[in-house]
Write a protein that holds these residues in place. Structure first.
Motif, PDB file in Angstrom:
ATOM      1  N   ALA A  68     -15.741  10.720 -33.575  1.00 44.45           N
ATOM      2  CA  ALA A  68     -14.441  10.724 -32.904  1.00 44.45           C
ATOM      3  C   ALA A  68     -14.558  11.239 -31.476  1.00 44.45           C
ATOM      4  N   VAL A  69     -15.331  12.329 -31.278  1.00 42.35           N
ATOM      5  CA  VAL A  69     -15.491  12.899 -29.941  1.00 42.35           C
ATOM      6  C   VAL A  69     -16.218  11.925 -29.020  1.00 42.35           C
ATOM      7  N   ALA A  70     -17.201  11.227 -29.567  1.00 40.18           N
ATOM      8  CA  ALA A  70     -17.938  10.247 -28.768  1.00 40.18           C
ATOM      9  C   ALA A  70     -17.023   9.094 -28.345  1.00 40.18           C
ATOM     10  N   ALA A 139     -20.678  21.550 -26.977  1.00 38.38           N
ATOM     11  CA  ALA A 139     -21.482  20.769 -26.034  1.00 38.38           C
ATOM     12  C   ALA A 139     -20.992  19.330 -25.941  1.00 38.38           C
ATOM     13  N   GLN A 140     -20.638  18.749 -27.085  1.00 38.33           N
ATOM     14  CA  GLN A 140     -20.185  17.362 -27.079  1.00 38.33           C
ATOM     15  C   GLN A 140     -18.872  17.212 -26.315  1.00 38.33           C
ATOM     16  N   GLU A 149     -22.396  22.853 -18.184  1.00 35.21           N
ATOM     17  CA  GLU A 149     -22.812  23.817 -19.208  1.00 35.21           C
ATOM     18  C   GLU A 149     -23.076  23.171 -20.559  1.00 35.21           C
ATOM     19  N   ASN A 150     -22.699  21.909 -20.723  1.00 35.12           N
ATOM     20  CA  ASN A 150     -22.964  21.239 -21.998  1.00 35.12           C
ATOM     21  C   ASN A 150     -24.449  21.269 -22.330  1.00 35.12           C
TER      22      ASN A 150
END
Length: 206
Positions: A68-70, A139-140, A149-150
């Motif tokens: 979902a995040v991608a 990170a994602q 900073e990821n």
């Protein structure tokens, strides 16, 4: 060495698929290529299967969320490519007022997810798994917003999972997370000179 190559030859094709799509995805994200997100989605779907197969349940759940995040990251980067507006996603530092939120999320995630996994009696190294999962989720999200900073949080997460897979002798995943760690270092070094010096409007940080 013979044992290493023997084990490597018996690895499931899905492990190799996850490794190759993951490496390609990270490489393209360093180059700020939108195609990276499609490869990430394919990699995460493969790792849903792999992680539940190996009883790393937090890792498996993380990869479900990552799909979902991608998709969100794909939308954000595509939007930035098509529209050169104030909402354009550019390489930047994580805003100072969000650093404590990130730290709090990781702490709560590590304790909460770790405790939940520990109660099942089946999860392995539940708190380490939960810590790596929390760092990777942060990170994602940071990657989708191009916060530099990821790469730091990817390194933390990748090192934990590198140890996990090394102990289990899952060699494609060992190779994958070793490469991930190196690519995260490269990502930091590549993005650092590109840091924007312009003021990012609050609406662009949603």
């Amino acid at each position: 060495m013979d044992e290493f190559w023997s084990q490597l030859s018996t690895i499931s094709p899905i492990d190799w698929f996850a490794m190759l799509t993951g490496i390609a995805g990270v490489y393209l994200s360093i180059k700020e290529k939108t195609l990276a997100w499609l490869l990430f989605i394919l990699c995460y779907i493969a790792y849903v299967y792999i992680s539940f197969r190996e009883s790393y349940f937090a890792f498996g759940g993380m990869n479900v969320i990552f799909v979902a995040v991608a998709s969100y990251g794909w939308y954000q980067w595509t939007k930035s490519t098509q529209d050169n507006t104030a909402d354009e996603v550019r390489i930047s530092h994580l805003p100072a007022n969000r650093r404590w939120l990130v730290a709090t999320f990781i702490c709560i995630g590590t304790i909460g997810i770790g405790w939940t996994l520990a109660q099942t009696g089946e999860a392995r190294l539940p708190y380490y798994d939960a810590f790596a999962t929390s760092c990777a989720l942060v990170a994602q999200w940071m990657l989708s917003r191009k916060h530099i900073e990821n790469w730091i949080f990817w390194i933390l997460s990748d090192l934990v999972y590198l140890v996990f897979f090394f102990n289990d002798r899952i060699w494609p995943s060992v190779i994958l997370f070793a490469v991930f760690t190196l690519l995260a270092v490269k990502g930091w070094l590549t993005w650092k000179p590109k840091l924007t010096t312009s003021i990012i409007q609050p609406d662009s940080q949603k």
